[in-house]
Design a protein around this motif. Structure first.
Motif, PDB file in Angstrom:
ATOM      1  N   HIS A  31       0.855  -1.195   0.000  1.00 41.22           N
ATOM      2  CA  HIS A  31       0.000   0.000   0.000  1.00 41.22           C
ATOM      3  C   HIS A  31       0.883   1.236   0.000  1.00 41.22           C
ATOM      4  O   HIS A  31       2.004   1.235   0.506  1.00 41.22           O
ATOM      5  N   GLN A  32       0.337   2.276  -0.616  1.00 44.74           N
ATOM      6  CA  GLN A  32       0.984   3.590  -0.620  1.00 44.74           C
ATOM      7  C   GLN A  32      -0.095   4.640  -0.451  1.00 44.74           C
ATOM      8  O   GLN A  32      -1.122   4.587  -1.137  1.00 44.74           O
ATOM      9  N   ALA A  33       0.153   5.552   0.449  1.00 48.82           N
ATOM     10  CA  ALA A  33      -0.783   6.648   0.715  1.00 48.82           C
ATOM     11  C   ALA A  33      -2.201   6.130   0.947  1.00 48.82           C
ATOM     12  O   ALA A  33      -3.172   6.697   0.459  1.00 48.82           O
ATOM     13  N   GLY A  34      -2.312   5.016   1.684  1.00 44.21           N
ATOM     14  CA  GLY A  34      -3.619   4.486   2.036  1.00 44.21           C
ATOM     15  C   GLY A  34      -4.308   3.690   0.952  1.00 44.21           C
ATOM     16  O   GLY A  34      -5.470   3.308   1.114  1.00 44.21           O
ATOM     17  N   GLN A  35      -3.628   3.417  -0.142  1.00 42.58           N
ATOM     18  CA  GLN A  35      -4.233   2.691  -1.264  1.00 42.58           C
ATOM     19  C   GLN A  35      -3.504   1.373  -1.504  1.00 42.58           C
ATOM     20  O   GLN A  35      -2.284   1.345  -1.636  1.00 42.58           O
ATOM     21  N   LEU A  36      -4.280   0.303  -1.567  1.00 36.96           N
ATOM     22  CA  LEU A  36      -3.714  -0.983  -1.954  1.00 36.96           C
ATOM     23  C   LEU A  36      -3.461  -0.975  -3.462  1.00 36.96           C
ATOM     24  O   LEU A  36      -4.032  -0.160  -4.188  1.00 36.96           O
ATOM     25  N   THR A  37      -2.620  -1.876  -3.928  1.00 34.80           N
ATOM     26  CA  THR A  37      -2.318  -1.987  -5.354  1.00 34.80           C
ATOM     27  C   THR A  37      -3.616  -2.220  -6.134  1.00 34.80           C
ATOM     28  O   THR A  37      -4.423  -3.066  -5.746  1.00 34.80           O
ATOM     29  N   PRO A  38      -3.835  -1.480  -7.228  1.00 38.71           N
ATOM     30  CA  PRO A  38      -5.062  -1.686  -8.018  1.00 38.71           C
ATOM     31  C   PRO A  38      -5.133  -3.097  -8.604  1.00 38.71           C
ATOM     32  O   PRO A  38      -4.114  -3.728  -8.884  1.00 38.71           O
ATOM     33  N   LEU A  39      -6.354  -3.577  -8.791  1.00 39.58           N
ATOM     34  CA  LEU A  39      -6.580  -4.870  -9.432  1.00 39.58           C
ATOM     35  C   LEU A  39      -6.278  -4.773 -10.923  1.00 39.58           C
ATOM     36  O   LEU A  39      -6.360  -3.697 -11.507  1.00 39.58           O
ATOM     37  N   SER A  40      -5.990  -5.905 -11.529  1.00 44.19           N
ATOM     38  CA  SER A  40      -5.793  -5.944 -12.980  1.00 44.19           C
ATOM     39  C   SER A  40      -7.152  -5.875 -13.676  1.00 44.19           C
ATOM     40  O   SER A  40      -8.199  -5.861 -13.016  1.00 44.19           O
ATOM     41  N   ASP A  41      -7.133  -5.882 -14.980  1.00 48.21           N
ATOM     42  CA  ASP A  41      -8.378  -5.863 -15.754  1.00 48.21           C
ATOM     43  C   ASP A  41      -9.079  -7.221 -15.768  1.00 48.21           C
ATOM     44  O   ASP A  41     -10.241  -7.316 -16.153  1.00 48.21           O
ATOM     45  N   LYS A  42      -8.374  -8.272 -15.356  1.00 43.84           N
ATOM     46  CA  LYS A  42      -8.956  -9.613 -15.362  1.00 43.84           C
ATOM     47  C   LYS A  42     -10.042  -9.719 -14.291  1.00 43.84           C
ATOM     48  O   LYS A  42      -9.920  -9.112 -13.227  1.00 43.84           O
ATOM     49  N   PRO A  43     -11.078 -10.509 -14.571  1.00 45.87           N
ATOM     50  CA  PRO A  43     -12.164 -10.669 -13.585  1.00 45.87           C
ATOM     51  C   PRO A  43     -11.848 -11.727 -12.527  1.00 45.87           C
ATOM     52  O   PRO A  43     -12.662 -12.595 -12.248  1.00 45.87           O
ATOM     53  N   ASN A  44     -10.661 -11.642 -11.924  1.00 48.07           N
ATOM     54  CA  ASN A  44     -10.275 -12.678 -10.956  1.00 48.07           C
ATOM     55  C   ASN A  44      -9.878 -12.093  -9.603  1.00 48.07           C
ATOM     56  O   ASN A  44      -9.014 -12.620  -8.933  1.00 48.07           O
ATOM     57  N   GLY A  45     -10.548 -11.022  -9.205  1.00 48.07           N
ATOM     58  CA  GLY A  45     -10.238 -10.426  -7.921  1.00 48.07           C
ATOM     59  C   GLY A  45     -11.325  -9.498  -7.437  1.00 48.07           C
ATOM     60  O   GLY A  45     -12.224  -9.116  -8.197  1.00 48.07           O
ATOM     61  N   VAL A  46     -11.225  -9.139  -6.159  1.00 51.70           N
ATOM     62  CA  VAL A  46     -12.140  -8.172  -5.544  1.00 51.70           C
ATOM     63  C   VAL A  46     -11.328  -7.241  -4.661  1.00 51.70           C
ATOM     64  O   VAL A  46     -10.241  -7.587  -4.203  1.00 51.70           O
ATOM     65  N   ALA A  47     -11.864  -6.045  -4.434  1.00 45.25           N
ATOM     66  CA  ALA A  47     -11.180  -5.072  -3.578  1.00 45.25           C
ATOM     67  C   ALA A  47     -12.173  -4.043  -3.055  1.00 45.25           C
ATOM     68  O   ALA A  47     -13.207  -3.794  -3.669  1.00 45.25           O
ATOM     69  N   THR A  48     -11.802  -3.443  -1.940  1.00 41.55           N
ATOM     70  CA  THR A  48     -12.626  -2.366  -1.382  1.00 41.55           C
ATOM     71  C   THR A  48     -12.297  -1.025  -2.032  1.00 41.55           C
ATOM     72  O   THR A  48     -13.076  -0.089  -1.912  1.00 41.55           O
ATOM     73  N   GLN A  49     -11.154  -0.949  -2.684  1.00 43.72           N
ATOM     74  CA  GLN A  49     -10.708   0.320  -3.276  1.00 43.72           C
ATOM     75  C   GLN A  49     -10.637   0.195  -4.798  1.00 43.72           C
ATOM     76  O   GLN A  49      -9.582   0.294  -5.400  1.00 43.72           O
ATOM     77  N   THR A  50     -11.791  -0.031  -5.407  1.00 45.31           N
ATOM     78  CA  THR A  50     -11.862  -0.115  -6.858  1.00 45.31           C
ATOM     79  C   THR A  50     -13.104   0.621  -7.341  1.00 45.31           C
ATOM     80  O   THR A  50     -14.113   0.674  -6.636  1.00 45.31           O
TER      81      THR A  50
END
Length: 148
Positions: A31-50
């Protein structure tokens, strides 16, 4: 006919080799500045910050304090099973979950935002395009375990 069989066999072996290679690649996360690494374009993940509504899940509220929250996350992951803790800080946990049958590796992260008193979550598969909803199901089960 023998040539067709050999070609098909070679393609299957190459496909498995590619998936194995993908599965062994450790992504750079954190994480940097309160942000986790963004997800890729693939539909194989979930996140609270997307911004993608198909991949969005809700953050968890803090427990009594940050230390209690961190321990509650660890307890939830332990109860879920199949995970190895690979990184820990006062405000961050990173686990690798290994699927039971195919031994695929999924990276899951928890970032404890002390300002908003929320736990941010990111989970994505290393290999393949789709995870067949596994990361969302994992999030939902972990949420139940965390809320106990």
């Amino acid at each position: 006919m023998k040539t067709i069989f050999i070609v098909i066999l070679a393609l299957v072996i190459a496909g498995f080799a590619f998936i194995y290679w993908q599965n062994s690649q450790v992504p750079e996360l954190g994480h940097q500045a309160g942000q986790l690494t963004p997800l890729s374009d693939k539909p194989n993940g979930v996140a609270t910050q997307t911004a993608d509504p198909e991949k969005l899940v809700m953050p968890w509220p803090f427990k009594a304090d940050q230390a209690t929250t961190l321990n509650a996350i660890k307890d939830a992951v332990a109860a879920y099973g199949g995970a190895e803790l690979v990184s820990e800080d006062v405000d961050y946990l990173r686990y690798v979950f290994v699927t039971e049958k195919m031994r695929f590796r999924d990276d899951a992260e928890f970032y404890l935002d002390a300002q908003t008193k929320e736990v941010h979550f990111r989970s994505a598969s290393r290999a393949g395009k789709s995870d067949l909803g596994l990361n969302r199901k994992r999030y939902e089960r972990l949420t139940e375990l965390y809320n106990r």
